[in-house]
Every structure is written in structure tokens, then in C-alpha cells.
Motif scaffolding. Structure first.
Motif, PDB file in Angstrom:
ATOM      1  N   LEU A   1      56.868  52.197  50.871  1.00 40.65           N
ATOM      2  CA  LEU A   1      55.681  52.686  50.174  1.00 40.65           C
ATOM      3  C   LEU A   1      55.679  52.309  48.700  1.00 40.65           C
ATOM      4  CD1 LEU A   1      55.538  56.254  51.756  1.00 40.65           C
ATOM      5  CD2 LEU A   1      54.093  54.310  52.330  1.00 40.65           C
ATOM      6  N   MET A   2      56.755  51.673  48.233  1.00 42.73           N
ATOM      7  CA  MET A   2      56.876  51.417  46.804  1.00 42.73           C
ATOM      8  C   MET A   2      55.846  50.413  46.300  1.00 42.73           C
ATOM      9  SD  MET A   2      58.785  53.382  45.215  1.00 42.73           S
ATOM     10  CE  MET A   2      58.556  52.485  43.689  1.00 42.73           C
ATOM     11  N   SER A   3      55.490  49.432  47.118  1.00 47.67           N
ATOM     12  CA  SER A   3      54.501  48.454  46.662  1.00 47.67           C
ATOM     13  C   SER A   3      53.172  49.133  46.349  1.00 47.67           C
ATOM     14  CB  SER A   3      54.303  47.366  47.723  1.00 47.67           C
ATOM     15  OG  SER A   3      55.454  46.573  47.850  1.00 47.67           O
ATOM     16  N   SER A   4      52.782  50.104  47.170  1.00 47.54           N
ATOM     17  CA  SER A   4      51.534  50.837  46.908  1.00 47.54           C
ATOM     18  C   SER A   4      51.635  51.650  45.636  1.00 47.54           C
ATOM     19  CB  SER A   4      51.210  51.758  48.092  1.00 47.54           C
ATOM     20  OG  SER A   4      50.992  51.011  49.270  1.00 47.54           O
ATOM     21  N   LEU A   5      52.779  52.305  45.425  1.00 46.95           N
ATOM     22  CA  LEU A   5      52.968  53.083  44.201  1.00 46.95           C
ATOM     23  C   LEU A   5      52.976  52.168  42.973  1.00 46.95           C
ATOM     24  CD1 LEU A   5      55.647  55.739  45.216  1.00 46.95           C
ATOM     25  CD2 LEU A   5      53.167  55.986  45.105  1.00 46.95           C
ATOM     26  N   ASP A   6      53.647  51.018  43.083  1.00 48.46           N
ATOM     27  CA  ASP A   6      53.664  50.068  41.970  1.00 48.46           C
ATOM     28  C   ASP A   6      52.245  49.639  41.598  1.00 48.46           C
ATOM     29  OD1 ASP A   6      56.742  48.257  42.782  1.00 48.46           O
ATOM     30  OD2 ASP A   6      56.369  50.174  41.801  1.00 48.46           O
ATOM     31  N   ARG A   7      51.432  49.348  42.601  1.00 50.17           N
ATOM     32  CA  ARG A   7      50.062  48.906  42.335  1.00 50.17           C
ATOM     33  C   ARG A   7      49.245  50.028  41.696  1.00 50.17           C
ATOM     34  NH1 ARG A   7      47.869  44.328  46.190  1.00 50.17           N
ATOM     35  NH2 ARG A   7      49.795  43.181  46.565  1.00 50.17           N
ATOM     36  N   TRP A   8      49.484  51.265  42.145  1.00 49.05           N
ATOM     37  CA  TRP A   8      48.763  52.382  41.530  1.00 49.05           C
ATOM     38  C   TRP A   8      49.126  52.493  40.045  1.00 49.05           C
ATOM     39  CZ3 TRP A   8      50.079  56.675  38.795  1.00 49.05           C
ATOM     40  CH2 TRP A   8      49.064  57.611  38.572  1.00 49.05           C
ATOM     41  N   VAL A   9      50.406  52.370  39.727  1.00 46.03           N
ATOM     42  CA  VAL A   9      50.839  52.458  38.333  1.00 46.03           C
ATOM     43  C   VAL A   9      50.211  51.337  37.508  1.00 46.03           C
ATOM     44  CG1 VAL A   9      52.824  52.271  36.788  1.00 46.03           C
ATOM     45  CG2 VAL A   9      52.995  53.640  38.866  1.00 46.03           C
ATOM     46  N   ILE A  10      50.230  50.118  38.048  1.00 49.31           N
ATOM     47  CA  ILE A  10      49.688  48.968  37.311  1.00 49.31           C
ATOM     48  C   ILE A  10      48.207  49.166  37.011  1.00 49.31           C
ATOM     49  CG2 ILE A  10      49.127  46.509  37.507  1.00 49.31           C
ATOM     50  CD1 ILE A  10      51.759  46.250  39.165  1.00 49.31           C
ATOM     51  N   GLU A  11      47.425  49.484  38.035  1.00 54.40           N
ATOM     52  CA  GLU A  11      45.990  49.624  37.818  1.00 54.40           C
ATOM     53  C   GLU A  11      45.675  50.804  36.903  1.00 54.40           C
ATOM     54  OE1 GLU A  11      41.772  49.652  40.303  1.00 54.40           O
ATOM     55  OE2 GLU A  11      43.671  49.854  41.382  1.00 54.40           O
ATOM     56  N   THR A  12      46.374  51.930  37.089  1.00 56.04           N
ATOM     57  CA  THR A  12      46.128  53.100  36.247  1.00 56.04           C
ATOM     58  C   THR A  12      46.508  52.820  34.800  1.00 56.04           C
ATOM     59  OG1 THR A  12      46.599  54.514  38.149  1.00 56.04           O
ATOM     60  CG2 THR A  12      46.589  55.561  35.989  1.00 56.04           C
TER      61      THR A  12
ATOM     62  N   SER B   1      51.427  38.797  47.393  1.00 53.72           N
ATOM     63  CA  SER B   1      50.097  38.966  46.801  1.00 53.72           C
ATOM     64  C   SER B   1      50.122  39.747  45.484  1.00 53.72           C
ATOM     65  CB  SER B   1      49.187  39.703  47.793  1.00 53.72           C
ATOM     66  OG  SER B   1      49.684  41.008  48.057  1.00 53.72           O
ATOM     67  N   LEU B   2      51.319  40.201  45.038  1.00 55.55           N
ATOM     68  CA  LEU B   2      51.379  41.027  43.829  1.00 55.55           C
ATOM     69  C   LEU B   2      50.945  40.247  42.592  1.00 55.55           C
ATOM     70  CD1 LEU B   2      52.116  43.728  42.529  1.00 55.55           C
ATOM     71  CD2 LEU B   2      54.428  42.826  42.172  1.00 55.55           C
ATOM     72  N   TYR B   3      51.354  38.979  42.515  1.00 64.01           N
ATOM     73  CA  TYR B   3      50.997  38.176  41.340  1.00 64.01           C
ATOM     74  C   TYR B   3      49.482  38.082  41.185  1.00 64.01           C
ATOM     75  CZ  TYR B   3      50.342  34.009  38.446  1.00 64.01           C
ATOM     76  OH  TYR B   3      49.937  33.127  37.481  1.00 64.01           O
ATOM     77  N   ALA B   4      48.790  37.793  42.287  1.00 67.98           N
ATOM     78  CA  ALA B   4      47.328  37.698  42.236  1.00 67.98           C
ATOM     79  C   ALA B   4      46.710  39.051  41.894  1.00 67.98           C
ATOM     80  CB  ALA B   4      46.787  37.183  43.564  1.00 67.98           C
ATOM     81  N   PHE B   5      47.295  40.124  42.424  1.00 69.48           N
ATOM     82  CA  PHE B   5      46.778  41.461  42.123  1.00 69.48           C
ATOM     83  C   PHE B   5      46.873  41.762  40.630  1.00 69.48           C
ATOM     84  CE2 PHE B   5      45.819  45.867  42.748  1.00 69.48           C
ATOM     85  CZ  PHE B   5      46.638  46.550  41.857  1.00 69.48           C
ATOM     86  N   ILE B   6      48.030  41.486  40.043  1.00 76.01           N
ATOM     87  CA  ILE B   6      48.204  41.763  38.615  1.00 76.01           C
ATOM     88  C   ILE B   6      47.241  40.925  37.787  1.00 76.01           C
ATOM     89  CG2 ILE B   6      49.814  41.570  36.682  1.00 76.01           C
ATOM     90  CD1 ILE B   6      52.065  42.251  38.610  1.00 76.01           C
TER      91      ILE B   6
ATOM     92  N   GLN C   1      43.796  42.415  37.960  1.00 75.14           N
ATOM     93  CA  GLN C   1      43.673  43.642  37.179  1.00 75.14           C
ATOM     94  C   GLN C   1      43.644  43.350  35.678  1.00 75.14           C
ATOM     95  OE1 GLN C   1      43.001  46.535  38.662  1.00 75.14           O
ATOM     96  NE2 GLN C   1      43.095  45.371  40.572  1.00 75.14           N
ATOM     97  N   LEU C   2      44.428  42.397  35.255  1.00 75.32           N
ATOM     98  CA  LEU C   2      44.406  42.009  33.838  1.00 75.32           C
ATOM     99  C   LEU C   2      43.023  41.511  33.440  1.00 75.32           C
ATOM    100  CD1 LEU C   2      47.843  40.137  33.553  1.00 75.32           C
ATOM    101  CD2 LEU C   2      47.203  42.212  32.310  1.00 75.32           C
ATOM    102  N   GLU C   3      42.413  40.711  34.308  1.00 72.11           N
ATOM    103  CA  GLU C   3      41.078  40.181  34.022  1.00 72.11           C
ATOM    104  C   GLU C   3      40.021  41.288  34.085  1.00 72.11           C
ATOM    105  OE1 GLU C   3      42.004  35.733  35.888  1.00 72.11           O
ATOM    106  OE2 GLU C   3      40.730  37.155  36.962  1.00 72.11           O
TER     107      GLU C   3
END
Length: 704
Positions: free
Chosen positions: A509-520, A554-559, A562-564
Motif C-alpha cells: 500500500l506504500m505506493s498509494s500513500l507515497d502518491r497521496w503525500v506527493i499530490e497533497t 509509472s511514478l516518474y510520469a505521475f510526479i 503533478q509538478l506541471e
């Protein structure tokens, strides 16, 4: 004052080249340039003279900017290369950056050209200075090593009969003899050697050298017992002295005291197999012993057992009284267990408040009796801290080790599961593992945690906290925070990350938590930039990434998306990964770090120093910060070894151009020591506790 600059222009249109040169002149540069437009011309120009920078068009009739880039990088990997083109699209620009271009600029936006050139020239100069510093450091080290190996610490010469002829002052100090007293005496009397193991006299290397005429080195584990009865570990070598007729006329003995090094080696060896807090065996040593018992059981049919102990109220004490109280509890309880365990038991601290016991030649009934004794001993123990006292209890999982078919990883997993069942059944009890327990408990635990974490996600009950990372050297207006995740229960209470993160890691479940932290975090930065732009410009966020995220393609594309989406400047974002996770996923981690750094983000290597080969991996991980593991920092004021390790990590980091951050900085004494050592940043309760992310002031007023 104008600045001369040598520019290699790769451009087929002379007017476009002149436009770029005009920009340079307007910015105060005096460009000396050659314009080329083919691969052969590029190669010739690169060989003719050194260049400060290469500026290339992307699309030319018979030649492309990417081809030019490959030629330049093959010639000089550090030569700044900037694409200036009117046709390059984003896809090709990204490809160019990945291939080693330093920047790309559209011809209709040449305002970025000069700042980009300024930046790349500065970076190139920094790289040159760093390499020069590394070269100088290497040469200095080589000179020091050669000198030390040549002269040693002590020097004694003898005549052809092995009698002392000369001693230098260092040899006098170690042996206890003066030169005048020792002269003419046998070397075996002045420098008596014994075996460390048997305590019996050892042959002198000088006598062997006199007989053979060859250089002789001293055997290991040899002690020198000096005139005063003091013992030294020494390393030495004896070389023959020849006259003109090639006859041996004596020996020169060069030796140095390695007592302290041997003591430190033993200490390091001990630390590699023992827990620094409790003095018990550590997880690595426990695993080694477990493998031996399993192999013995498979080969001999002997019965053994594994006990997995988990204290029931440790987190309450830690949260109520602090980490110092928790540490003291672990030390006292460890000593208590050692006193009450039988001789055939091996006790180890596995981590946190978890202990393991291996019982050699112990059947299931005997093992259960020992486990019950542990229960009674722990329950009779009362921990006192300041004005508080706490009753203690422990939950125990028991796994029999008998026969073939058991693996170490399965045994530990089964013991963990059995201990978990004991806790879930009311604590203060023993659960004996039986086949089928692991699958049932794992399924139950997975469903429980997946449900709780997903429900918290759905109800937006995760929260971001921050903890300050404070600069120690010079004045800085920079605001640097590590972002931390917390889970808010439905009743309003906060769940510490130590409770849900391990399960999130175990059940993917860590990938989902990581993505939540990044976007938030990016959302928050966008708000901060809108309402407090000056603060936002000075703020950098450090975001933790789990090891699982590095396996998420897919994490690189996600980040990047979100940056954009939120327009976050990449320079304000630093990602953190633990040393252990980076080393475990070294190839993926290295590739991901380089990709993110190409975008402008920074990277920190967390818990540095906790691995066994920390320095060896730095060359493969281009990080900006090293976060020195807090286990070395928290006791560095009173522990010379910890202080030396912190100093060494800091020095190596600075040699590599990496800034350092000390974790677990809990008081002013540690802070001042770090400042004296030149550590760049500090983080810990002594400089700032974790706190909720504050709402930007204007937004807070609107909410009111």
C-alpha cells in the motif's frame, strides 16, 4: 568588464548564429566562436581547442542536434551543451535532456539563453574545482600512505648476531628500553614476542631474516611484552642489511603499535553482531544462529525452538515518557532476561521492542516451560521512570524447529505470526505456531489494514505534518521541512506512522500513500505560493519515498504530471529514500534519481551509515544530501566512536560535494558538536518537533 568565452556554434544558418552571438555581447560576453554544420566539422573543432560551451541548432539539413550531442559527449562528458532551436518539440527536448543536454531554448525565447549559459559555466567551473580537489586529496593520501609505510613508528637495527645496534625514540617508548641500555643486547630480550592465544614465546622475525636473507613479516595475533610488562599488538617487518660483498651484516626492524586499531577492530566486529543499545546479539547474528540450528535439526533430528517476544506496552511508555525512557526500559529488561534464561538460550534484539530467543536442544514441552518462565519474569518486573511506574507484560510466539523443510525466513515469519496471534488473543500469553496459522493470520491482518487505510484515503483522514531541517553553517533564510504522514482515526485520535506504515509496506500500500503525500504536498505548495509567495520561494519540502515506489514504473510520469499541474518549482522539492531501500533497489533507485534530478529535483539518502557498505554505493547514487543515521547522532557527545562516524560521513559527503543532515538532534550539546564538525543541517526534537502543516495566513483569515 567583458568576459571572453569560446563558443562552438553548431548552426547551418549564419543569421541565427549571429543572433545568438549578439545576445552574448549584449550580456557582456566577448564570444570567440567557430560555426560548424556537420559531424566531421564538429569533431575537427573539438580537437582543435578547448571550448567553454557548445550551442547547437536541433534540426539541420544533413545533421541533427542529437547527433552533435552524442559526438560532444563522447569527447567531453562535462562540456556544457545547449540546444537552441525553433522546431524542437517537448518530446525531443526531453530526449535531448536525457541524452546529456544541459538545457534547451527556443529561438523565439532567447531571453533564457544568457542565464542558462551563466548557470552552465558556473556548474562547469564547480565540477572542475571539485575534480581538482578530489585529485589533490587522492595525491595527498597517497603521499601519506607511502610515508607511513616507509618509516613505520619504531625502528631497530641489529648486527649480524641479532644484537641491538640502534633504536629510535618511538622504539624506546614502546619497548621500555633506552638506546644505551638496549645496545648490544639480543633483540629477543629487548623485543620479546608471545602468541596472543597460547601466551608462548614466538620466534623473532629478525632472527629468521638473518638466517634467510629475505624480508620477513610478523605473524598476526602476536603481542609484544615490554620491559614494564605492558602488552602491545604490533605489526612489523624485518629486512636484511647487506654489505658490498652481498653478505648479511644485520637487520632493520620496522614496526608500529596497532593496539588501538585491534581494539577498534574487535569493537567494530562486536558492533556488527550486537545491538548497540542493549548489548544483545542483533538481527544479523540471530539470523546466522537460526540458520545453524535449522541445518543442525535437518541433519541430526535434534529439536530446537524459536521464541519471538514483543513487549505489550512499550509504545505507551515511549509516547508518555519519551525515547530515553524507552531505551532505558529495553536495557533493563534485556539484563533481566539474560539472568533468567538457561545456558542453551541465545537472546537477541530483533528491532524496536521485539526480541528473539533460540533454544538449542529443546523440545516443545521444554521450550514452552522456558517461554512461561519469561512471561512470569517480565510480569514481575516493574519499570520506574521519574515519578511514574509501569507494569510490563510480553506476548510470545513459539515455533518448533525439528526435522527438514523449514527455512529461516519462514521460521521468523511464523514466529511473528504466532506472536501476533498471542497479542490479538489478549496479550500476556504464548501462542505455539501450528501449520495453517500463517496463512489465516496474514489474510486477516491484510484485510484489516487494507480496509483501514483505504477507508482513511476515501474519507481524507490522512494528514501532513512537517519537521524543520535547520541550517547550521552561516545565516540562511531557507526554510526546509521534511513532510510526515499521519492517520486521523474516525474518533479524532492520531495514529502514529509506526503502527500503519509497516503493514502498508507489507501489503503493497506504500505506493498509494507515497502518491497521496506527493499530490497533497504539491497542492499545499501551490496555496503557499498564491498567498505567501515570499515564504514559498524560500521553502523546500523533503518527501519520503518507499522502496516499493522505485519498482513503480509509472511514478516518474505521475510526479512530472503533478509538478506541471500545480506549477511547483522542481528546485523546491527534495525526495528522500532510505539507504537500505536504495541499496536493495540500486539499479532502479539510481535510474529514478537521475531522471528526477534531470527535472531539477533534489535527492537525500536517509538513515545513511546504517548499511554495511554505505560509502561504496555513493558513486552510483547522485544525491544532494546525506541524512546521517540518528543512531550515531543521539549519543555522539558522549560516545567517541559515534562522533568519529558522524565526522567521517560528513567529511566524505563534503569531498563528494554532498551536503549533510544530522537526524535525532535532541539537545543543544549535540547541536554545537555538529556545528563544530561542519555538518550542514540538523533535524530532531532539539531543533523542531513534528507539527501540522500551517494554513497560509491569508487563507486562514478567509476561513475565519
Amino acid at each position: 568588464m567583458s568576459k571572453a568565452i569560446d563558443v562552438l556554434m553548431i548552426e547551418d544558418v549564419e543569421d541565427d548564429a549571429e543572433l545568438v552571438l549578439l545576445r552574448l555581447r549584449q550580456a557582456g560576453y566577448t564570444p570567440h566562436h567557430i560555426r560548424v554544420q556537420s559531424a566531421a566539422m564538429v569533431e575537427t573543432a573539438l580537437r582543435q581547442q578547448p571550448w567553454d560551451i557548445v550551442i547547437s541548432d536541433y534540426a539541420m539539413p544533413s545533421f541533427s542536434g542529437l547527433e552533435a550531442l552524442r559526438i560532444v559527449r563522447a569527447f567531453d562528458r562535462d562540456l556544457p551543451f545547449i540546444l537552441v532551436s525553433g522546431t524542437v518539440g517537448e518530446e525531443f527536448a526531453v530526449e535531448a535532456m536525457r541524452s546529456g543536454a544541459n538545457d534547451y531554448i527556443l529561438k523565439d525565447n532567447l531571453t533564457r539563453l544568457v542565464p542558462a549559459i551563466d548557470r552552465e559555466l558556473r556548474d562547469a567551473e564547480d565540477r572542475r574545482k571539485r575534480r581538482q580537489a578530489e585529485k589533490s586529496l587522492y595525491e595527498e593520501r597517497e603521499r601519506a600512505l607511502v610515508t607511513l609505510h616507509s618509516i613505520g613508528d619504531g625502528v631497530i637495527t641489529t648486527d649480524r648476531d641479532g644484537n641491538v645496534d640502534y633504536m629510535n625514540p618511538v622504539a624506546e617508548g614502546i619497548s621500555g628500553w633506552t638506546h644505551g641500555e638496549a645496545r648490544g643486547r639480543p633483540l629477543t630480550e629487548v623485543l620479546p614476542l608471545i602468541s596472543e592465544a597460547s601466551r608462548q614465546p614466538m620466534p623473532s622475525p629478525a632472527q629468521t631474516c638473518l638466517r634467510s636473507g629475505n624480508v620477513v613479516n610478523l605473524e598476526e595475533n602476536v603481542l609484544l611484552v615490554n620491559r614494564r610488562g605492558e602488552e602491545y599488538h604490533i605489526e612489523d617487518s624485518a629486512a636484511p642489511i647487506f654489505n658490498r660483498e652481498d653478505q648479511v651484516i644485520g637487520v632493520v626492524l620496522v614496526f608500529h603499535d596497532v593496539t588501538q586499531e585491534r581494539r577498534m577492530a574487535r569493537q567494530i566486529s562486536w558492533q556488527a553482531t550486537h545491538d548497540s543499545l542493549t548489548g544483545l546479539s542483533n538481527r544479523g547474528e540471530f539470523d546466522t544462529l537460526l540458520v545453524e540450528l535449522i541445518e543442525d535439526s535437518a541433519n541430526s533430528q535434534h529439536q530446537h525452538a524459536l521464541l519471538y517476544l514483543d513487549l505489550d506496552q512499550f509504545k505507551v511508555i515511549n509516547d508518555t515518557c519519551g525515547h530515553s525512557a524507552g531505551d532505558e526500559l529495553l536495557k533493563e529488561l534485556s539484563q533481566l532476561l539474560v539472568r533468567h534464561l538457561p545456558e542453551n538460550a541465545s537472546l537477541a534484539r530483533l528491532g524496536g521492542d521485539e526480541f528473539g530467543v533460540l533454544l538449542d536442544n529443546s523440545d516443545i514441552d521444554q521450550s514452552r516451560q522456558i517461554a512461561e518462565r519469561i512471561l512470569r519474569v517480565v510480569e514481575s518486573f516493574q519499570f520506574r521512570w521519574e515519578n511514574s511506574s509501569f507494569d510490563m507484560s510480553v506476548s510470545i510466539g513459539l515455533v518448533p524447529i525439528s526435522g527438514d523443510g523449514l527455512t529461516p525466513s519462514f521460521a521468523l515469519s511464523a514466529a511473528d505470526v504466532a506472536c501476533f496471534v498471542a497479542k490479538e488473543s489478549g496479550r500476556r500469553r504464548i501462542h505455539v505456531y501450528q501449520e495453517g496459522d500463517a496463512e489465516h493470520t496474514r489474510h486477516h491482518s491484510e484485510m484489516q489494514w487494507v480496509s483501514r487505510i483505504n477507508q482513511a484515503m476515501k474519507e481524507n483522514r490522512f494528514e501532513l505534518f512537517r519537521q524543520a531541517i535547520v541550517p547550521l553553517q552561516g545565516d540562511s533564510r531557507e526554510l526546509h521541512y521534511e513532510l510526515l504522514i499521519r492517520l486521523r482515526e474516525a474518533d479524532g485520535s492520531l495514529v502514529p506512522p509506526g503502527l500503519f506504515i509497516p503493514s502498508a509496506e507489507r501489503y503493497n500500500l506504500m505506493s498509494s500513500l507515497d502518491r497521496w503525500v506527493i499530490e497533497t504536498a504539491f497542492q499545499y505548495y501551490d496555496q503557499l505560493r498564491q498567498y505567501e509567495p515570499d515564504t514559498a520561494a524560500r521553502t523546500r519540502f523533503s518527501i519520503n519515498l518507499s522502496g516499493a515506489s522505485f519498482n513503480d514504473d509509472s511514478l516518474y510520469a505521475f510526479i512530472r504530471t503533478q509538478l506541471e499541474n500545480y506549477g511547483v518549482p522542481t528546485a523546491q522539492i527534495c525526495f528522500e529514500i532510505t539507504e537500505t531501500a536504495a541499496v536493495f533497489n540500486l539499479e532502479n533507485a539510481s535510474r529514478f534519481i537521475r531522471n528526477m534530478k534531470d527535472m531539477g529535483c533534489r535527492f537525500a539518502l536517509d538513515d545513511f551509515g546504517s548499511g554495511l557498505s554505505s560509502f561504496a554505493y555513493l558513486k552510483n547514487l547522485p544525491v544532494d544530501f546525506l541524512k546521517i543515521d540518528g543512531s550515531f547522532v543521539k549519543d555522539m557527545v558522549t560516545d567517541a566512536m559515534d562522533s568519529a562516524i558522524v565526522s567521517a560521513i560528513n567529511q566524505v559527503g563534503h569531498v563528494l560535494g554532498i551536503q549533510t543532515i544530522a537526524e535525532f538532534v535532541e539537545n543543544d550539546a549535540i547541536l554545537e558538536r555538529l556545528r563544530d564538525l561542519g555538518v550542514d543541517y540538523a533535524q530532531g526534537y532539539g531543533v523542531g518537533k513534528p507539527e501540522p502543516m500551517p494554513v497560509p495566513a491569508p487563507l486562514a483569515k478567509l476561513a475565519e
